[in-house]
Design an enzyme around this catalytic site. Sequence first.
Site, PDB file in Angstrom:
ATOM      1  N   ASP A  34       0.815  -1.220   0.000  1.00 32.33           N
ATOM      2  CA  ASP A  34       0.000   0.000   0.000  1.00 32.33           C
ATOM      3  C   ASP A  34       0.850   1.273   0.000  1.00 32.33           C
ATOM      4  O   ASP A  34       0.669   2.155   0.863  1.00 32.33           O
ATOM      5  CB  ASP A  34      -0.914   0.035   1.249  1.00 32.33           C
ATOM      6  CG  ASP A  34      -1.815  -1.174   1.361  1.00 32.33           C
ATOM      7  OD1 ASP A  34      -2.237  -1.693   0.319  1.00 32.33           O
ATOM      8  OD2 ASP A  34      -2.107  -1.585   2.506  1.00 32.33           O
ATOM      9  N   GLU A 205     -11.070   0.708  -3.877  1.00 33.92           N
ATOM     10  CA  GLU A 205     -10.235   1.292  -2.825  1.00 33.92           C
ATOM     11  C   GLU A 205      -9.042   2.008  -3.466  1.00 33.92           C
ATOM     12  O   GLU A 205      -8.974   2.162  -4.679  1.00 33.92           O
ATOM     13  CB  GLU A 205      -9.731   0.180  -1.886  1.00 33.92           C
ATOM     14  CG  GLU A 205      -8.996  -0.955  -2.591  1.00 33.92           C
ATOM     15  CD  GLU A 205      -8.768  -2.168  -1.714  1.00 33.92           C
ATOM     16  OE1 GLU A 205      -9.219  -2.165  -0.551  1.00 33.92           O
ATOM     17  OE2 GLU A 205      -8.144  -3.133  -2.200  1.00 33.92           O
ATOM     18  N   ASN A 258      -5.812  -7.808  -3.642  1.00 33.55           N
ATOM     19  CA  ASN A 258      -5.932  -6.350  -3.659  1.00 33.55           C
ATOM     20  C   ASN A 258      -4.713  -5.654  -4.258  1.00 33.55           C
ATOM     21  O   ASN A 258      -3.588  -6.105  -4.140  1.00 33.55           O
ATOM     22  CB  ASN A 258      -6.269  -5.790  -2.278  1.00 33.55           C
ATOM     23  CG  ASN A 258      -5.280  -6.238  -1.233  1.00 33.55           C
ATOM     24  OD1 ASN A 258      -4.109  -6.403  -1.508  1.00 33.55           O
ATOM     25  ND2 ASN A 258      -5.759  -6.460  -0.028  1.00 33.55           N
ATOM     26  N   GLU A 329      24.509   4.290   4.259  1.00 37.56           N
ATOM     27  CA  GLU A 329      23.951   3.364   5.249  1.00 37.56           C
ATOM     28  C   GLU A 329      23.925   1.959   4.655  1.00 37.56           C
ATOM     29  O   GLU A 329      23.545   1.775   3.489  1.00 37.56           O
ATOM     30  CB  GLU A 329      22.534   3.796   5.637  1.00 37.56           C
ATOM     31  CG  GLU A 329      22.463   5.159   6.303  1.00 37.56           C
ATOM     32  CD  GLU A 329      23.335   5.256   7.554  1.00 37.56           C
ATOM     33  OE1 GLU A 329      23.321   4.319   8.378  1.00 37.56           O
ATOM     34  OE2 GLU A 329      24.033   6.276   7.711  1.00 37.56           O
ATOM     35  N   GLU A 331      21.909  -0.264   5.121  1.00 35.88           N
ATOM     36  CA  GLU A 331      20.539  -0.649   4.767  1.00 35.88           C
ATOM     37  C   GLU A 331      20.063   0.052   3.495  1.00 35.88           C
ATOM     38  O   GLU A 331      18.856   0.170   3.265  1.00 35.88           O
ATOM     39  CB  GLU A 331      19.579  -0.406   5.947  1.00 35.88           C
ATOM     40  CG  GLU A 331      19.441   1.041   6.401  1.00 35.88           C
ATOM     41  CD  GLU A 331      20.513   1.510   7.385  1.00 35.88           C
ATOM     42  OE1 GLU A 331      21.514   0.796   7.553  1.00 35.88           O
ATOM     43  OE2 GLU A 331      20.367   2.607   7.963  1.00 35.88           O
ATOM     44  N   ASP A 450      26.654  -1.364   9.901  1.00 32.52           N
ATOM     45  CA  ASP A 450      25.906  -0.113  10.070  1.00 32.52           C
ATOM     46  C   ASP A 450      26.014   0.801   8.848  1.00 32.52           C
ATOM     47  O   ASP A 450      25.016   1.269   8.310  1.00 32.52           O
ATOM     48  CB  ASP A 450      26.430   0.589  11.321  1.00 32.52           C
ATOM     49  CG  ASP A 450      25.596   1.787  11.699  1.00 32.52           C
ATOM     50  OD1 ASP A 450      24.483   1.931  11.168  1.00 32.52           O
ATOM     51  OD2 ASP A 450      26.054   2.593  12.525  1.00 32.52           O
TER      52      ASP A 450
HETATM   53  O1  FUB Z   1      -3.617  -3.338   3.209  1.00 36.64           O
HETATM   54  C1  FUB Z   1      -4.964  -3.313   3.618  1.00 36.64           C
HETATM   55  C2  FUB Z   1      -5.855  -2.874   2.511  1.00 36.64           C
HETATM   56  O2  FUB Z   1      -5.653  -3.676   1.379  1.00 36.64           O
HETATM   57  C3  FUB Z   1      -5.620  -1.472   2.007  1.00 36.64           C
HETATM   58  O3  FUB Z   1      -6.150  -0.489   2.835  1.00 36.64           O
HETATM   59  C4  FUB Z   1      -6.263  -1.563   0.674  1.00 36.64           C
HETATM   60  O4  FUB Z   1      -5.974  -0.520  -0.201  1.00 36.64           O
HETATM   61  C5  FUB Z   1      -5.762  -2.908   0.190  1.00 36.64           C
HETATM   62  O5  FUB Z   1      -4.520  -2.826  -0.414  1.00 36.64           O
END
Ligand code: FUB
Length: 459
Positions: A34, A205, A258, A329, A331, A450
Amino acid sequence: MFRRFLIISLLLLVGFENIVNADNPIVSHRYLADPGALVYNGHVYLYCSNDDQNPYEGGYKMSSIVCVSSSDLKNWTDHGKVFQVPQDATWAIKSWAPSPVERNGKFYLYFGNGGNGIGVAIADSPAGPFTDAIDGKLVTSETPGVMPAEHMWLFDPMTFIDDDGQAYMYFGGNGENNMRVIKLNDDMISVDGKATSFKVPYFFEASWMHKYEGKYYFSYSTNPRNGMRIDYMVGDSPVDGFTYGGVVSNQPPDNNNNNHHAIFQLGGNWYQAYHNRVVAKNNGIPTGYRRNLCLDAIFHNEDGSIETMVNTVDGVQQLMHLNPFQRIEAETINEQKGIKTAVNLNGGLHLTAIGNGDWIKVKGVDFGDGAHSFTANVASGLINGEPKGGEIEIRLDEENGAVIGTLVVPYTGGLDVWKKETTVLTETSGIHDVYFKFKGDSAQQLFNFDYWQFEKNPD
Ligand code: FUB
């Protein structure tokens, strides 16, 4: 198409021909999802749901936000957890799908408390630490204009500041009438007026807004029946009058569930960060709740429409070479095998879980006229009760490429007792990928690493 040709030609002309082979996923030592993107001071910062917190089966439990950043889009620095709940926001139990924004030198992170309201955190630096800004939710189902809605997921905020300084937050999910947009006040931690809505075809979403040549581009994930693509709408206003534009990108390979994206501009080019599930697949674990980050280029056509993005394995062009004569770094990673990152006592991060045969790679390192020596800050403790340590082999261009030097890591007195060690190199010049390959008696925890730096010939 012409624009893409032009950009690639320009990159070749200005000398990027040594940089090929970008890599997806961009981060493989931790599970991240996300992404929300912030471009600040020549870097892009990606703020992510921390999927390391999810059980293999049983749902999304993310309660912290992890940040990674890059200026060249090839070598990514892990900044670790920059915000976690309930420690940093006592009212919250989850911190999903963050959206970052900067205003007047302050950094704001908007996040979903699962699908149950939106919070905001604040920091003085893009890498945090972020703390709760208002001790409660910024947006709830009581916020004017949010309801009525059917089965709305109250999450996935995206905050966008328009050229005139007005900030807007887009949010919501689970139905074409469930997208909301609300103005934020200049303080960025309170809303102005009521939320409004526009109809978003197949909206599921992952709202995102970007502006290109004066037009507003609202992009989002479509629902499962429509393939969980990233589609977009275009308009002349940030809040209404949008028309369907098409597909930004199809469901990425090895995702199967998703989809979530962030669109940003860096170095004059446009990019989309997104997640898929290829690392979990390659690691042979269930792919449901462990996602990983990827990045590809997107292109606007002459008429402003977006050319459907191609998901690649090689990723994007490196924007600049890495300067090895400054502190880097450990990382900061292009690719890796076997390592993890952990927090230092001083709050920074280091590489850990380093076992025999593990390695990290940094890409497109410019040694210029020559590097003469190599210094690393390392710490090592007891292995099976014995003081040991290990070695860092410095190899060029391939995992088993030419060794230009070997740094011996001595026993330093503990995994948090840091010492700078230096080794002289076979003189090395020009541009190379560099592998740091770790050697020693143990498959588990040879030492911690590090930061590092190369030095020029003192003559
Ligand atoms: O990661 C949790 C949920 O899954 C997110 O809020 C959505 O966008 C979907 O990716």
